[in-house]
Structures are given as structure tokens and as C-alpha cells.
Write a protein that holds these residues in place. Structure first.
Motif, mmCIF file in Angstrom:
data_model
loop_
_atom_site.group_PDB
_atom_site.id
_atom_site.type_symbol
_atom_site.label_atom_id
_atom_site.label_comp_id
_atom_site.label_asym_id
_atom_site.label_seq_id
_atom_site.Cartn_x
_atom_site.Cartn_y
_atom_site.Cartn_z
ATOM 1 N N SER A 180 1.567 1.629 0.818
ATOM 2 C CA SER A 180 1.788 2.508 1.972
ATOM 3 C C SER A 180 1.042 1.991 3.195
ATOM 4 C CB SER A 180 1.346 3.944 1.650
ATOM 5 O OG SER A 180 -0.074 4.076 1.621
ATOM 6 N N GLN A 181 -0.102 1.365 2.982
ATOM 7 C CA GLN A 181 -0.839 0.782 4.098
ATOM 8 C C GLN A 181 -0.048 -0.381 4.709
ATOM 9 O OE1 GLN A 181 -4.603 0.814 1.353
ATOM 10 N NE2 GLN A 181 -5.313 0.469 3.442
ATOM 11 N N VAL A 182 0.501 -1.219 3.836
ATOM 12 C CA VAL A 182 1.326 -2.331 4.306
ATOM 13 C C VAL A 182 2.546 -1.787 5.053
ATOM 14 C CG1 VAL A 182 2.645 -4.364 3.604
ATOM 15 C CG2 VAL A 182 0.548 -3.768 2.378
ATOM 16 N N ALA A 183 3.193 -0.766 4.473
ATOM 17 C CA ALA A 183 4.387 -0.197 5.102
ATOM 18 C C ALA A 183 4.067 0.429 6.452
ATOM 19 C CB ALA A 183 5.014 0.838 4.168
ATOM 20 N N LEU A 184 2.940 1.122 6.545
ATOM 21 C CA LEU A 184 2.557 1.729 7.825
ATOM 22 C C LEU A 184 2.346 0.671 8.897
ATOM 23 C CD1 LEU A 184 0.111 4.557 6.676
ATOM 24 C CD2 LEU A 184 2.203 4.873 8.010
ATOM 25 N N GLU A 185 1.616 -0.368 8.557
ATOM 26 C CA GLU A 185 1.401 -1.438 9.539
ATOM 27 C C GLU A 185 2.725 -2.083 9.928
ATOM 28 O OE1 GLU A 185 -1.117 -2.458 11.234
ATOM 29 O OE2 GLU A 185 -2.969 -1.852 10.212
ATOM 30 N N TYR A 186 3.613 -2.223 8.966
ATOM 31 C CA TYR A 186 4.899 -2.846 9.262
ATOM 32 C C TYR A 186 5.709 -1.991 10.229
ATOM 33 C CZ TYR A 186 9.489 -4.960 8.591
ATOM 34 O OH TYR A 186 10.709 -5.566 8.807
ATOM 35 N N ALA A 223 -8.939 4.359 5.505
ATOM 36 C CA ALA A 223 -9.710 3.928 4.332
ATOM 37 C C ALA A 223 -11.017 4.703 4.160
ATOM 38 C CB ALA A 223 -9.963 2.422 4.391
ATOM 39 N N PRO A 224 -11.814 4.917 5.209
ATOM 40 C CA PRO A 224 -13.046 5.681 5.009
ATOM 41 C C PRO A 224 -12.795 7.104 4.512
ATOM 42 C CG PRO A 224 -13.170 4.432 7.049
ATOM 43 C CD PRO A 224 -11.754 4.327 6.567
ATOM 44 N N ALA A 263 -11.110 -8.989 -2.251
ATOM 45 C CA ALA A 263 -11.109 -9.451 -0.865
ATOM 46 C C ALA A 263 -10.691 -8.344 0.095
ATOM 47 C CB ALA A 263 -10.184 -10.651 -0.714
ATOM 48 N N LEU A 264 -9.735 -7.516 -0.344
ATOM 49 C CA LEU A 264 -9.186 -6.497 0.536
ATOM 50 C C LEU A 264 -9.796 -5.116 0.321
ATOM 51 C CD1 LEU A 264 -5.543 -7.710 0.156
ATOM 52 C CD2 LEU A 264 -6.642 -7.440 2.375
ATOM 53 N N TRP A 265 -10.162 -4.786 -0.929
ATOM 54 C CA TRP A 265 -10.493 -3.401 -1.245
ATOM 55 C C TRP A 265 -11.781 -3.284 -2.056
ATOM 56 C CZ3 TRP A 265 -8.313 0.247 1.441
ATOM 57 C CH2 TRP A 265 -8.387 1.582 1.040
ATOM 58 N N TRP A 284 -10.593 0.148 7.792
ATOM 59 C CA TRP A 284 -9.212 0.177 8.294
ATOM 60 C C TRP A 284 -8.722 1.607 8.485
ATOM 61 C CZ3 TRP A 284 -4.842 2.326 6.063
ATOM 62 C CH2 TRP A 284 -3.613 1.985 6.664
ATOM 63 N N SER A 285 -8.017 1.837 9.588
ATOM 64 C CA SER A 285 -7.414 3.136 9.844
ATOM 65 C C SER A 285 -6.290 2.997 10.865
ATOM 66 C CB SER A 285 -8.455 4.133 10.369
ATOM 67 O OG SER A 285 -7.847 5.374 10.679
#
Length: 298
Positions: free
Chosen positions: A110-116, A136-137, A207-209, A222-223
Motif C-alpha cells: 500500500s505504501q508503494v501504491a500510494l507513492e505511485y 510509518a511512525p 534496509a527498508l523496514w 516516511w509519511s
């Protein structure tokens, strides 16, 4: 049921995909492109969505993100950025001729989709955000709250192991206590979910999470919470009653996206498409069909 598999070139490597159903879809139905979670998992746990191609005649496109599952196991740490996985969606669409799609992102997906979609690509008819994280926080704070509600002896194993930097069997058992409550409540876990979990690329995830309740990767701050009002697509948000992505995380997303609707799955944790597969498909297909009929406005 027609199933097609292959790879598309991406950044000097290859991304694996599977199409369930036929492209283009019958009656011009846009396919559903599915972005899996993780980071570092494979798509396998979302395979139940493929039945949409049978019941509703809608093609469903799965893929394993670069470095994950059946895609090329790239080893370059510089690749593990959100931008890589956002760009990968565009590469898939170009290579497969996916001019008009619906997009479903689950969890990290969903994070990838939102950025897309915030990049305003053309041809996206509708968006499904499953177990959505937009901040994320905020998510980490709720995950810590859930972790701290575990039995004292379980919580102490987790905290001690992370303080010492150890991940022995006791730690893995303690973290499973978290996941069995708020990731998937089925017992035993279905084979396709186990397959995804066992495929985890730990280095990609780290690396990411990192740990759910103590994000140490590059996305810890990230937000896109302050940008959700920019989304001008029909949006369905889904989550489970027992989801580790709690209402405190989901509700602000729903309230910030104009016209977004929220479906809550009463018998599910974070894996509603696994825990209530038929009901989940019905809800998603109903939403997509209503979008195509012009009955859901952005």
C-alpha cells in the motif's frame, strides 16, 4: 483458467509476473494489478485474489518485487529504496501493455501504491489499499502498543533479544505470538502464506523496514499523510477487526482521501484476503464493478 508467466526487464534485472485470466479482459474490464507486502516477501500469500478471474472474469496480475520470490535475486543494496519499487510498477505496465488498471496494494504494497498514484500516472481506474500504512511512525507506535499488550514473559524475550541484537529460536517464537494475534489468526497458517514468509529477503526488509514495532530501515520517518487529499481516484480501504494496522492508523487515511470507503473484515487480522478469501473477493469485485459503472466517484 488461463495463466501466463514471464519476466520483464527492469533496471538491468528481471521482474517475474503471473497473469491469471486473459489480457485484455472480457468486456473491457481493467485488470487488477496486485502489489504485495513485505518488504521482502513474495506475492504467494495473495494468490486467493486470482479467483477474481474465474468468478468475475477479471484478469489479475501478480508479480514478485525485484529481489523477492521468483524475480531476479539482485544483491545491490542501493536498489532497496521506495523509488525502485514505485518505478517497477511503471515498468510492468509498459511491458505488459497495462494501459488501464485497478491497483491493489497490501501492507508495504500500500505504501508503494500510494507513492505511485501520488505521482499521478494515467490509466488507474480504482485503488484498493489493504492494511494501509500512510505514516510509518504512526504505525510503529500502534505496533508497539500491541506488542506491549503481549504476556510479560513474551514481551521480555522480544525486548531483551532486540537490545542484545540476537534472533534465536526464543525470539522467533515470541514474535510469532505477535503475528498469530495480529497478522493471521488462522491455525495452522495456509501453505501459500507460509511459502511467502519463508521466502522473506531479510536484507531487503532490514534496509527498508525492520521490526514492526521498532522501524530501523530507511522508511522509519516516511509519511504521505499530508498528501492523501491529492488522491483523485475511487479508493477502497480494507482492514481486519484484529489487524496490526489498527483503526488508529486506518481511520485518518479514510478520512483524508476524498470519497474513500472502508470495509472492515470482522474475522480477520492483517490478512483478510487469506482469512476471509471469498468475502474479500466479493467486496473487492463489487467495488471495482461499481467504479467501472461510474457509481463510485473520486
Amino acid at each position: 483458467m488461463a495463466v501466463t508467466e514471464g519476466t520483464v526487464p527492469f533496471r538491468g534485472f528481471h521482474t517475474w509476473y503471473r497473469v491469471v485470466g486473459r489480457l485484455p479482459g472480457p468486456d473491457g474490464k481493467p485488470p487488477l494489478l496486485v502489489v504485495h507486502g513485505g518488504p521482502g516477501l513474495s506475492h504467494d500469500y495473495l494468490e486467493d485474489l486470482g479467483a477474481l478471474a474465474d468468478g468475475g472474469g477479471r484478469a489479475v496480475v501478480f508479480y514478485d518485487q525485484l529481489g523477492c520470490g521468483r524475480s531476479e535475486q539482485a544483491q545491490d543494496p542501493a536498489l532497496w529504496t521506495l523509488d525502485t519499487f514505485v518505478a517497477e510498477i511503471g515498468a510492468l505496465r509498459r511491458e505488459l501493455g497495462l494501459d488501464r488498471i485497478h491497483l491493489l496494494g497490501h501492507s508495504w504494497g500500500s505504501q508503494v501504491a500510494l507513492e505511485y498514484v501520488l505521482g499521478r500516472p494515467s490509466g488507474v481506474a480504482g485503488l484498493v489499499l489493504a492494511g494501509v500504512v500512510a505514516d510509518a511512525p504512526a504505525y510503529a507506535a500502534e505496533a508497539r502498543r500491541l506488542k506491549d499488550s503481549l504476556p510479560t514473559e513474551v514481551r521480555e524475550v522480544i525486548d531483551r533479544s532486540e537490545a542484545e541484537g540476537t534472533t534465536d529460536d526464543a525470539y522467533l517464537g515470541a514474535t510469532m505470538a505477535f503475528y498469530q494475534r495480529w497478522l493471521c489468526r488462522l491455525d495452522p497458517w495456509p501453505e501459500h502464506l507460509v511459502r511467502s514468509v519463508l521466502s522473506m529477503r531479510e536484507d531487503v526488509n532490514a534496509a527498508l523496514w525492520g521490526p514492526e514495532w521498532n522501524i530501523t530501515g530507511s522508511l522509519k520517518d516516511w509519511s504521505v499523510a499530508d498528501r492523501l487529499g491529492e488522491i483523485d481516484l475511487p479508493v477502497l480501504v480494507t482492514s481486519g477487526r484484529h489487524d496490526m494496522v489498527t483503526p488508529a492508523v486506518v481511520r485518518p487515511v479514510v478520512e483524508s482521501i476524498p470519497g474513500a470507503v472502508w470495509a472492515l473484515f470482522e474475522e480477520s487480522a492483517h490478512m483478510a484476503s487469506v482469512e476471509e478469501p471469498e468475502h474479500y473477493r466479493q467486496v473487492v469485485e463489487s467495488f471495482l464493478s461499481r467504479v467501472e459503472a461510474g457509481q463510485v466517484a473520486a
